[in-house]
Design a protein around this motif. Structure first.
Motif, PDB file in Angstrom:
ATOM      1  N   THR A 285       0.833  -1.211   0.000  1.00  0.00           N
ATOM      2  CA  THR A 285       0.000   0.000   0.000  1.00  0.00           C
ATOM      3  C   THR A 285       0.863   1.254   0.000  1.00  0.00           C
ATOM      4  O   THR A 285       0.577   2.227  -0.720  1.00  0.00           O
ATOM      5  N   THR A 286       1.931   1.227   0.785  1.00  0.00           N
ATOM      6  CA  THR A 286       2.854   2.372   0.837  1.00  0.00           C
ATOM      7  C   THR A 286       3.494   2.613  -0.521  1.00  0.00           C
ATOM      8  O   THR A 286       3.610   3.762  -0.983  1.00  0.00           O
TER       9      THR A 286
ATOM     10  N   LYS B 112       3.884   5.873  -5.352  1.00  0.00           N
ATOM     11  CA  LYS B 112       3.868   5.940  -6.818  1.00  0.00           C
ATOM     12  C   LYS B 112       2.807   6.924  -7.297  1.00  0.00           C
ATOM     13  O   LYS B 112       3.055   7.728  -8.207  1.00  0.00           O
ATOM     14  N   GLN B 113       1.630   6.889  -6.686  1.00  0.00           N
ATOM     15  CA  GLN B 113       0.553   7.791  -7.067  1.00  0.00           C
ATOM     16  C   GLN B 113       0.930   9.252  -6.763  1.00  0.00           C
ATOM     17  O   GLN B 113       0.661  10.153  -7.561  1.00  0.00           O
ATOM     18  N   ASP B 114       1.575   9.460  -5.614  1.00  0.00           N
ATOM     19  CA  ASP B 114       2.000  10.814  -5.240  1.00  0.00           C
ATOM     20  C   ASP B 114       3.028  11.361  -6.212  1.00  0.00           C
ATOM     21  O   ASP B 114       3.005  12.566  -6.561  1.00  0.00           O
TER      22      ASP B 114
END
Length: 274
Positions: free
Chosen positions: A262-263, A268-270
């Motif tokens: 999840t981290t 990656k999304q950030d």
């Protein structure tokens, strides 16, 4: 689904289950892909889980003349290429951690993140090398299964041995598959591997370190020291367990792996938004 692929004297057999972001789980010495069976339910619903058998294990054939930690990393690459996987999350237990580090050294661009489950980036000390050589002598004199029977219980904490003797016995029985040639080849591969702390220092992706406080195979203090090397590292030191968190601390390991993934996805999304 069980698959086998061969190329250039390398054969890798592996199980592929689920869909989603690829997660590769690499077993350790004296184990096969079944060591991760208690992690599958937590992962296969949302991820594509790949469970290889390293050369000399299961249906993955052994070529002891070329076997090394690096050649086993090449077998993992062969699997990823066959599945057309460009990047993955890779976690390795014990010897599987050595393979993971070798892969990370040679193919860093193929990893979204990687983790060491009861493993180390340090090379063997001279004392450790001598201990492995003594084990080779035992295998040569008494055979592979006698060695497995004598060794497997020592990988668990004393409490687990008492309360879960049937699980220890099952893992021991699974060790009947190993030939003396394979176990000796693994030992020589581990003896000859280099120090790979530089891989941790230079890692540009998140790293997971999962550590057993009672581990006699990997010094917990050494593992903790190494956790300070990567730029981003998730560290879990678990009391009351030794070298086999997959069985000794199933829920904790599963929760840790899921939190790690999840981290990674969040980071990656950030980075994409930035």
């Amino acid at each position: 689904m069980q698959k086998t692929h061969e190329q250039n004297a390398l054969t890798v057999s592996y199980t592929c289950i689920g869909k989603g972001n690829p997660v590769v789980l690499i077993h350790g010495f004296g184990e096969d892909h079944r060591i991760w069976q208690k992690q599958l339910p937590a992962l296969q619903k949302n991820y594509k889980v790949l469970l290889p058998d390293l050369p000399g294990t299961g249906e993955s054939t052994l070529n002891s003349e070329i076997l090394s930690i690096d050649s086993m990393a090449e077998a993992i690459k062969l699997m990823l290429d066959e599945e057309e996987i460009k990047t993955c999350i890779m976690l390795g237990h014990s010897m599987g951690g050595y393979v993971t580090l070798a892969f990370a050294e040679k193919y860093p661009e193929r990893l979204q993140a990687f983790g060491l489950i009861h493993s180390t980036a340090y090379a063997d000390t001279e004392e450790k090398k001598e201990a492995r050589k003594k084990s080779i002598g035992f295998i040569q004199e008494h055979g592979a299964f006698d060695f497995v029977k004598a060794t497997i219980p020592n990988l668990f904490a004393a409490t687990f041995n008492r309360t879960h003797s049937e699980e220890v016995q099952l893992l021991t029985e699974q060790g009947k598959q190993f030939t003396a040639e394979a176990l000796i080849a693994y030992y020589n591969a581990m003896i000859n591997r280099p120090d790979r702390t530089a891989v941790l220092k230079e890692a540009t992706v998140p790293v997971l370190m999962f550590i057993g406080e009672e581990d006699k195979a990997v010094n917990p203090a050494d593992a903790l020291a190494q956790s300070a090397l990567p730029q981003v590292c998730m560290v879990k030191l678990i009391p009351g367990i030794a070298h086999m968190g997959m069985l000794e601390a199933t829920t904790t390991l599963n929760e840790t792996i899921l939190a790690f993934i999840t981290t990674i996805i969040t980071l990656k999304q950030d980075s994409v938004k930035a």
